[in-house]
Design an enzyme around this catalytic site. Structure first.
Site, PDB file in Angstrom:
ATOM      1  N   ASP A 145      15.565  38.416  33.750  1.00  0.00           N
ATOM      2  CA  ASP A 145      15.243  38.940  32.432  1.00  0.00           C
ATOM      3  C   ASP A 145      14.216  38.048  31.751  1.00  0.00           C
ATOM      4  OD1 ASP A 145      17.000  41.105  32.574  1.00  0.00           O
ATOM      5  OD2 ASP A 145      18.684  39.907  31.846  1.00  0.00           O
ATOM      6  N   TYR A 150      23.949  30.465  38.619  1.00  0.00           N
ATOM      7  CA  TYR A 150      23.351  30.400  37.286  1.00  0.00           C
ATOM      8  C   TYR A 150      24.020  29.329  36.433  1.00  0.00           C
ATOM      9  CZ  TYR A 150      21.575  35.140  38.251  1.00  0.00           C
ATOM     10  OH  TYR A 150      20.951  36.242  38.790  1.00  0.00           O
ATOM     11  N   ASP A 172      22.082  39.558  24.906  1.00  0.00           N
ATOM     12  CA  ASP A 172      21.213  38.395  25.062  1.00  0.00           C
ATOM     13  C   ASP A 172      20.453  38.153  23.758  1.00  0.00           C
ATOM     14  OD1 ASP A 172      18.836  40.048  25.001  1.00  0.00           O
ATOM     15  OD2 ASP A 172      19.200  40.573  27.083  1.00  0.00           O
ATOM     16  N   ARG A 215      25.050  38.448  31.518  1.00  0.00           N
ATOM     17  CA  ARG A 215      25.257  38.723  30.095  1.00  0.00           C
ATOM     18  C   ARG A 215      26.441  39.649  29.880  1.00  0.00           C
ATOM     19  NH1 ARG A 215      20.222  41.298  31.132  1.00  0.00           N
ATOM     20  NH2 ARG A 215      20.296  43.577  31.024  1.00  0.00           N
TER      21      ARG A 215
END
Length: 208
Positions: free
Chosen positions: A34, A62, A76, A160
């Protein structure tokens, strides 16, 4: 294959376009990030773009920061933010097989069009659900309204969306540190296809 450390504020497509212009060859990536996210992109150059289908399914790692007591319309920082003041009681994220609904901001196609394009026009549609695997979701630290995690998961996992399972929280920062055997610490390195094949069995089989 080029290991690239994507900064925040640009799309994965922007990165590929820049590399394509710089190198003067065909280029693609093996798994998008993203715009708000940073970290490892696998950029495939020239004939190596044919290996994409063998690399997109690699597991990912992550580092994620959850902002607590807030909600985001997109999960987000790029969405509409609202402070609720309600901090989740538990900071534990689900692991194992997790059922996720694909967010409207994703690049998944519904009705022949990517969902984010529909979202940009203000449209909402019923998005598909799918099972993903969260191998590990470790809480590294928390405080000052933030919670920091290291997450290992299957390809296709929306971090997310995982953060939103906490309740009033959204993913404020996201950094991809690994894709399969490849690490962001090695960003800038170029790896020959034969070496990629040694590290990823599916690629090795395709090259033989």
């Amino acid at each position: 294959m080029l290991l690239y450390d994507k900064p925040a504020g640009i799309t994965s497509h922007d990165v590929v376009d820049a590399v394509r212009r710089e190198r003067g060859c065909k280029a693609g990536h093996a798994g998008t990030l993203d715009p708000f996210a940073t970290g490892l992109l696998l950029i495939l150059l020239g004939k190596a773009t044919r290996l994409q289908r063998f690399l997109v399914g690699l597991p990912k790692t992550y580092l994620a920061t959850a902002r607590l007591g807030w909600r985001s319309s997109t999960g987000d920082p790029d969405g509409e933010l609202a402070e609720t003041g309600s901090v989740p009681r538990s900071l534990e994220l689900p692991t194992g097989t997790v059922r996720q609904r694909v967010p409207m901001t994703s690049a998944v196609r519904v009705g022949g069009e990517r969902l984010y394009k529909k979202a940009h026009r203000g449209e909402t549609v019923e998005t598909p659900e799918r099972d993903v695997e969260v191998h590990r979701a470790e809480l590294l630290s928390s405080g000052d309204g933030l919670a920091h995690y290291e997450i290992e998961c299957s390809a296709g996992t929306y971090v997310r969306t995982l953060i939103e399972t906490l309740g009033d929280a959204y993913c404020a920062e996201l950094r991809r540190t690994a894709v399969g055997p490849f690490r962001v610490e090695d960003a800038g390195e170029e790896i020959e296809a034969a070496r990629v094949g040694e590290l990823v069995p599916a690629v090795g089989a395709a090259l033989r």
